[in-house]
Design a protein around this motif. Structure first.
Motif, PDB file in Angstrom:
ATOM      1  N   HIS A  48       0.842  -1.200   0.000  1.00  0.00           N
ATOM      2  CA  HIS A  48       0.000   0.000   0.000  1.00  0.00           C
ATOM      3  C   HIS A  48       0.876   1.248   0.000  1.00  0.00           C
ATOM      4  N   ARG A  49       0.490   2.213  -0.806  1.00  0.00           N
ATOM      5  CA  ARG A  49       1.197   3.484  -0.880  1.00  0.00           C
ATOM      6  C   ARG A  49       0.281   4.663  -0.569  1.00  0.00           C
ATOM      7  N   ASP A  50      -0.978   4.524  -0.875  1.00  0.00           N
ATOM      8  CA  ASP A  50      -1.955   5.581  -0.604  1.00  0.00           C
ATOM      9  C   ASP A  50      -2.722   5.207   0.671  1.00  0.00           C
ATOM     10  N   ILE A  51      -2.207   5.680   1.790  1.00  0.00           N
ATOM     11  CA  ILE A  51      -2.727   5.285   3.101  1.00  0.00           C
ATOM     12  C   ILE A  51      -3.227   6.527   3.832  1.00  0.00           C
ATOM     13  N   TYR A  52      -4.438   6.451   4.354  1.00  0.00           N
ATOM     14  CA  TYR A  52      -4.994   7.529   5.166  1.00  0.00           C
ATOM     15  C   TYR A  52      -4.868   7.166   6.647  1.00  0.00           C
ATOM     16  N   HIS A  53      -4.820   8.208   7.469  1.00  0.00           N
ATOM     17  CA  HIS A  53      -4.825   7.999   8.916  1.00  0.00           C
ATOM     18  C   HIS A  53      -6.035   8.679   9.528  1.00  0.00           C
ATOM     19  N   LEU A  54      -6.841   7.894  10.215  1.00  0.00           N
ATOM     20  CA  LEU A  54      -7.977   8.424  10.969  1.00  0.00           C
ATOM     21  C   LEU A  54      -7.510   8.585  12.405  1.00  0.00           C
ATOM     22  N   ALA A  55      -7.246   9.818  12.821  1.00  0.00           N
ATOM     23  CA  ALA A  55      -6.621  10.100  14.109  1.00  0.00           C
ATOM     24  C   ALA A  55      -7.670  10.298  15.200  1.00  0.00           C
TER      25      ALA A  55
END
Length: 336
Positions: free
Chosen positions: A184-191
């Motif tokens: 995976h290269r396009d990773i989001y973070h839900l903080a």
């Protein structure tokens, strides 16, 4: 009149009389004094059991000048991490013959913090654990006088005295690295919420790991720890769907994401991969079972009580490294 006499609970002198010892000997048994012979101790304990004698804790405290109580000042006992920490400290304290008294405070109210410390001090606690996830609580605590040994359970205070924690940054890096290793290269973070120390540390770990692999980053999405927010964020993110994986700062928000992805007709991990944090007991039963970061709360509780009761000073080994639990919510990135 006879019935009134039988209602009186057994006293320490009743135990002494039936055991054939002095009441001072019974007191020494209660306080685990090393001078008592094993056979005498066994006899006194046997009589206590027969009489169902329960020692008066207040009297024992006055006699020994020790409360055998650890105080916990908690600003968020409803969240899984703080609640699990409290349970772990209680279990470790029981193993050492101690009790725990918890004062839940309002993180938004400095007077609540002062009152909480005063409440625990009035119980003559032998040590204090501060579980306050918000930075504003620690700012308020700086003006407080704490006259007993204390430990703070926060990762941001690393390197300071009185500190013990699970390494949140390392845990976040583990989660992010796992997704990167899957392609995976396009990773989001839900903080998590702003002002929460754990949320900030997990965000920092995510950003550090992405930067270490020279991957593009988008601004983390600030959540509120709830599954409802995870669902809402997932619905919004899926309008564009310019990502293949999400690292959620806790398992509840990850649960909401899984729900949103399913409602969109997509599959995890075939279309998207999800990683959570905490390894709450239910995470193994999400669908699919959730890959997440596990914190060793029993070890945290044991070390915390050890620091307080053994008079040891925290050393450089004041952080506990979490582990990654890989389940079915993560998989290799889909090739197009």
């Amino acid at each position: 009149m006879a019935d009134e006499v039988t209602v009186r609970p057994p006293s320490i002198r009743d135990v002494a009389r039936l055991a054939g010892v002095s009441h001072q000997t019974v007191s020494r048994v209660l306080n685990d004094h090393p001078s008592i012979r094993p056979e005498t101790r066994a006899r006194v304990l046997e009589v206590m059991g027969e009489l169902k004698y329960r020692p008066n804790r207040a009297a024992r405290t006055l006699a020994s000048s020790r409360s055998q109580t650890i105080g916990i000042l908690s600003a968020s006992s409803t969240q899984y991490g703080p609640a699990a920490s409290i349970a772990a400290i209680e279990a470790a304290a029981r193993e050492r013959g101690h009790w725990v008294s918890t004062a839940n405070i309002d993180a938004h109210d400095p007077e609540s913090i002062t009152a909480g410390i005063a409440h625990l001090s009035a119980q003559s606690v032998e040590g204090l654990v501060i579980i306050a996830p918000q930075t504003r609580v620690f700012r308020a605590l700086e003006s407080q006088r704490i006259d007993v040994p204390y430990v703070t359970l926060q990762s941001e205070l690393r390197g300071r005295e009185h500190h013990l924690s699970v390494d949140q940054i390392a845990g976040a890096r583990l989660a992010t690295r796992h997704l990167i290793e899957l392609g995976h290269r396009d990773i989001y973070h839900l903080a998590g919420p702003q002002d929460w120390i754990e949320a900030e540390a997990r965000m920092r770990g995510f950003l550090d790991e992405m930067d270490a692999h020279d991957l593009p980053m988008t601004a983390p999405i600030l959540g509120d720890w709830t599954a409802e927010f995870g669902y809402y964020a997932g619905r919004e993110l899926l309008r564009v769907r310019d990502f293949t994986a999400v690292f959620a700062s806790n398992d509840q928000m990850a649960l909401g994401l899984l729900h949103a992805i399913r409602d969109e007709g997509l599959s995890v991990p075939r279309d998207l991969s999800i990683v959570g944090f905490d390894d709450i007991p239910e995470s193994a039963h999400f669908w699919p079972p959730l890959t997440t970061v596990r914190q060793d709360f029993p070890e945290l509780g044991r070390r915390c009580v050890e620091l307080l009761l053994d008079g040891a000073s925290p050393t450089t080994e004041t952080t506990i490294v979490p582990t990654l639990v890989v389940r079915a919510s993560t998989g290799a990135v889909a090739r197009t």
